[in-house]
Design a protein around this motif. Structure first.
Motif, PDB file in Angstrom:
ATOM      1  N   GLU A  20       9.594   0.471  -9.050  1.00 65.62           N
ATOM      2  CA  GLU A  20       8.489  -0.432  -7.887  1.00 65.62           C
ATOM      3  C   GLU A  20       7.634   0.090  -8.747  1.00 65.62           C
ATOM      4  O   GLU A  20       6.575   0.386 -10.038  1.00 65.62           O
ATOM      5  N   THR A  21       7.124  -2.070  -8.875  1.00 72.09           N
ATOM      6  CA  THR A  21       5.953  -2.159  -9.459  1.00 72.09           C
ATOM      7  C   THR A  21       4.735  -2.707  -9.129  1.00 72.09           C
ATOM      8  O   THR A  21       4.355  -2.828  -8.663  1.00 72.09           O
ATOM      9  N   ILE A  22       3.649  -1.842  -9.993  1.00 72.63           N
ATOM     10  CA  ILE A  22       2.240  -1.177  -9.495  1.00 72.63           C
ATOM     11  C   ILE A  22       1.209  -2.408 -10.007  1.00 72.63           C
ATOM     12  O   ILE A  22       1.388  -2.905 -11.083  1.00 72.63           O
ATOM     13  N   THR A  23       1.033  -3.344  -8.714  1.00 73.82           N
ATOM     14  CA  THR A  23      -0.316  -4.943  -9.917  1.00 73.82           C
ATOM     15  C   THR A  23      -1.078  -4.453  -9.620  1.00 73.82           C
ATOM     16  O   THR A  23      -1.700  -4.409  -7.864  1.00 73.82           O
ATOM     17  N   LEU A  24      -2.548  -4.084 -10.231  1.00 75.21           N
ATOM     18  CA  LEU A  24      -3.645  -4.195  -9.612  1.00 75.21           C
ATOM     19  C   LEU A  24      -4.245  -5.624  -9.935  1.00 75.21           C
ATOM     20  O   LEU A  24      -4.081  -6.133 -11.449  1.00 75.21           O
ATOM     21  N   LYS A  25      -5.559  -5.831  -9.737  1.00 77.33           N
ATOM     22  CA  LYS A  25      -6.141  -6.584  -9.762  1.00 77.33           C
ATOM     23  C   LYS A  25      -7.345  -7.047 -10.011  1.00 77.33           C
ATOM     24  O   LYS A  25      -7.719  -5.687 -10.147  1.00 77.33           O
ATOM     25  N   LEU A  26      -8.003  -7.320 -11.883  1.00 76.98           N
ATOM     26  CA  LEU A  26      -9.638  -6.697 -12.204  1.00 76.98           C
ATOM     27  C   LEU A  26      -9.685  -7.702 -12.206  1.00 76.98           C
ATOM     28  O   LEU A  26      -9.377  -8.842 -12.607  1.00 76.98           O
ATOM     29  N   SER A  27     -11.838  -7.926 -10.910  1.00 74.45           N
ATOM     30  CA  SER A  27     -12.486  -8.872 -11.420  1.00 74.45           C
ATOM     31  C   SER A  27     -12.893  -8.963 -12.677  1.00 74.45           C
ATOM     32  O   SER A  27     -14.472  -7.720 -12.591  1.00 74.45           O
ATOM     33  N   ALA A  78      -6.966   1.805  -4.627  1.00 73.83           N
ATOM     34  CA  ALA A  78      -6.093   1.277  -6.558  1.00 73.83           C
ATOM     35  C   ALA A  78      -5.460   2.812  -6.793  1.00 73.83           C
ATOM     36  O   ALA A  78      -4.313   2.762  -7.734  1.00 73.83           O
ATOM     37  N   ILE A  79      -6.304   4.039  -6.850  1.00 76.58           N
ATOM     38  CA  ILE A  79      -5.846   5.304  -7.521  1.00 76.58           C
ATOM     39  C   ILE A  79      -4.594   5.754  -6.742  1.00 76.58           C
ATOM     40  O   ILE A  79      -3.562   6.025  -7.842  1.00 76.58           O
ATOM     41  N   ASP A  80      -4.571   5.638  -5.453  1.00 74.11           N
ATOM     42  CA  ASP A  80      -3.524   6.228  -5.052  1.00 74.11           C
ATOM     43  C   ASP A  80      -2.383   4.867  -5.112  1.00 74.11           C
ATOM     44  O   ASP A  80      -1.403   5.339  -4.315  1.00 74.11           O
ATOM     45  N   ASN A 129     -12.485   0.185  -1.490  1.00 74.13           N
ATOM     46  CA  ASN A 129     -11.841   0.035  -1.491  1.00 74.13           C
ATOM     47  C   ASN A 129     -11.094  -1.146  -1.407  1.00 74.13           C
ATOM     48  O   ASN A 129      -9.853  -1.417  -0.214  1.00 74.13           O
ATOM     49  N   THR A 130     -11.490  -2.760  -1.493  1.00 72.66           N
ATOM     50  CA  THR A 130     -10.711  -4.264  -1.044  1.00 72.66           C
ATOM     51  C   THR A 130     -10.701  -4.177  -1.999  1.00 72.66           C
ATOM     52  O   THR A 130     -10.803  -5.515  -2.341  1.00 72.66           O
ATOM     53  N   LEU A 131     -10.967  -3.996  -3.463  1.00 69.38           N
ATOM     54  CA  LEU A 131     -11.090  -4.224  -4.503  1.00 69.38           C
ATOM     55  C   LEU A 131     -10.411  -3.044  -5.558  1.00 69.38           C
ATOM     56  O   LEU A 131     -10.503  -2.273  -5.877  1.00 69.38           O
ATOM     57  N   ASP A 132      -8.911  -3.888  -6.647  1.00 74.78           N
ATOM     58  CA  ASP A 132      -7.999  -2.427  -7.153  1.00 74.78           C
ATOM     59  C   ASP A 132      -9.613  -1.996  -8.754  1.00 74.78           C
ATOM     60  O   ASP A 132      -9.877  -1.193  -8.603  1.00 74.78           O
ATOM     61  N   SER A 140       0.574  -1.822   0.078  1.00 74.24           N
ATOM     62  CA  SER A 140       0.259  -0.011   0.103  1.00 74.24           C
ATOM     63  C   SER A 140       1.074   1.191   0.217  1.00 74.24           C
ATOM     64  O   SER A 140       2.070   1.173   0.448  1.00 74.24           O
ATOM     65  N   GLY A 141       0.554   2.581  -0.951  1.00 75.39           N
ATOM     66  CA  GLY A 141       1.450   3.650  -0.275  1.00 75.39           C
ATOM     67  C   GLY A 141       0.110   4.946  -1.281  1.00 75.39           C
ATOM     68  O   GLY A 141      -1.021   4.751  -1.816  1.00 75.39           O
ATOM     69  N   SER A 142       1.031   6.185  -0.874  1.00 73.78           N
ATOM     70  CA  SER A 142       0.035   6.794  -1.513  1.00 73.78           C
ATOM     71  C   SER A 142       0.018   7.251  -2.886  1.00 73.78           C
ATOM     72  O   SER A 142      -0.079   7.994  -3.712  1.00 73.78           O
ATOM     73  N   GLY A 143       1.187   6.389  -3.816  1.00 74.87           N
ATOM     74  CA  GLY A 143       1.631   6.782  -5.844  1.00 74.87           C
ATOM     75  C   GLY A 143       2.906   7.376  -5.417  1.00 74.87           C
ATOM     76  O   GLY A 143       3.565   7.540  -6.621  1.00 74.87           O
ATOM     77  N   GLY A 144       4.317   7.738  -3.879  1.00 75.33           N
ATOM     78  CA  GLY A 144       5.029   7.923  -4.201  1.00 75.33           C
ATOM     79  C   GLY A 144       6.115   7.245  -4.275  1.00 75.33           C
ATOM     80  O   GLY A 144       7.531   7.584  -3.476  1.00 75.33           O
TER      81      GLY A 144
END
Length: 346
Positions: free
Chosen positions: A46-53, A265-267, A104-107, A37-41
């Protein structure tokens, strides 16, 4: 049916996706940096991985379109943002996934007019009967003022629409022929759990029967209902050639799948990548739209080869029978949005 495969996440990890025939079974995935987790900084490496349902099967054109979005995001962000696409409702069906986005429990998640419309009534403008005449008409509307307005309304409900995937006109498929409007009187048709969808088919004289899409095949097989409706490519790929004998080219609704993203996820996305990320989503969705259009064209031959009869119907008679619904559903079909639709046709 030609099967397409697409591998993403080639730069930093290997992802194994297993289709879940029973629905709801989790996929085992490796730990990934993007789940921090993080604020985007974070740092540039760093690789940001988002899960899509995704509720669709691995072979469905809609799922392949989701993968196309993921590929475009990975390419345009130089691998810094990766999207893992989970098919077959492995992360939850459409409604629970939308609710998880709000909490905010799913990307990310793919949605539809019926489900998203329960929290954004004005989304009915995308699924109103005979609202759009061409594929380009709806694409123009979604890429313009209408799409922006709907996203503003979604954000008020804690949801951001990353992009829209238009997948084509919906048509009726059935076990009995529907050649004229009078034939609807003998039809019991599955619809989405949406008042406007149900009212549309009731206005045509059919018996609208709301149920989950995953129940439709068995319902047709057991003659609980004798018709369903979907885009042509989905009729072909989702196995309905085994139970349906006819496809009637009603073109009553236009199918749009909004792709949702949560604020959490945006964050996660570094601020310098956010504009690139959303543009990549839109570019991937446009490529996916073209894929869907091609699949719908090819599906006609596939359906005929499978033994289904393709029926042309007088659409004007269907329009006339459903015209009064615009007044009945005026609260969710505000004139402001109807004007935006009309402007997009020019």
């Amino acid at each position: 049916m030609k099967k397409l495969t697409s591998l993403i996440l080639t730069c930093v990890m290997t992802l194994s996706l297993t289709a879940c025939g029973g629905g709801g079974t989790s996929t085992s995935t490796p730990d990934v940096p993007g789940e921090l987790s993080g604020s985007g900084g974070g740092n540039d490496q760093e690789t940001i991985t988002l899960k899509l349902s995704d509720c669709h099967s691995p072979t469905a054109t809609n799922h392949l379109a989701m993968q196309r979005i993921a590929e475009e995001v990975a390419t345009q962000t130089n691998g810094r943002i990766q999207i893992e696409v989970y098919p077959s409702s492995q992360l939850g069906d459409v409604k629970p996934s939308m609710e998880a986005i709000q909490m905010n429990t799913l990307d990310m998640a793919i949605s539809n007019q019926a489900v998203l419309g329960t929290v954004i009534p004005e989304l009915a403008v995308l699924g109103a009967p005979f609202m759009f005449e061409t594929d380009d008409h709806i694409a123009n509307a979604l890429n313009g003022e209408l799409g922006e307005k709907l996203n503003e309304l979604a954000q008020e409900k804690g949801i951001t629409i990353a992009c829209y995937l238009p997948t084509g006109f919906r048509h009726v498929f059935s076990t009995v022929p529907v050649r004229t409007i009078d034939d609807f009187k003998s039809i019991k048709i599955r619809t989405m759990e949406n008042p406007l969808d149900m009212a549309t088919f009731n206005a045509l004289g059919a018996i609208a029967t709301p149920m989950g899409y995953n129940e439709l095949f068995t319902a047709m097989q057991q003659n609980t209902v004798n018709a369903g409706e979907n885009a042509l490519s989905n009729i072909a790929t989702d196995g309905f050639t085994e139970v349906a004998k006819y496809v009637t080219l009603t073109g009553h609704f236009y199918n749009v799948c909004p792709v949702l993203i949560s604020q959490s996820a945006i964050d996660k996305i570094p601020e310098d990548l956010r504009d690139t990320f959303f543009q990549a989503c839109r570019d991937g969705a446009e490529a996916g739209r073209q894929m869907c259009m091609e699949a719908n064209e090819a599906a006609i031959e596939e359906l005929e080869a499978a033994g289904l009869e393709i029926i042309e119907i007088d659409r004007e008679s269907l329009k006339e029978a459903t015209a009064s619904l615009y007044g009945e559903f005026a609260d969710s079909l505000p004139q402001e949005m109807l004007d935006m639709v009309a402007a997009a046709e020019k």
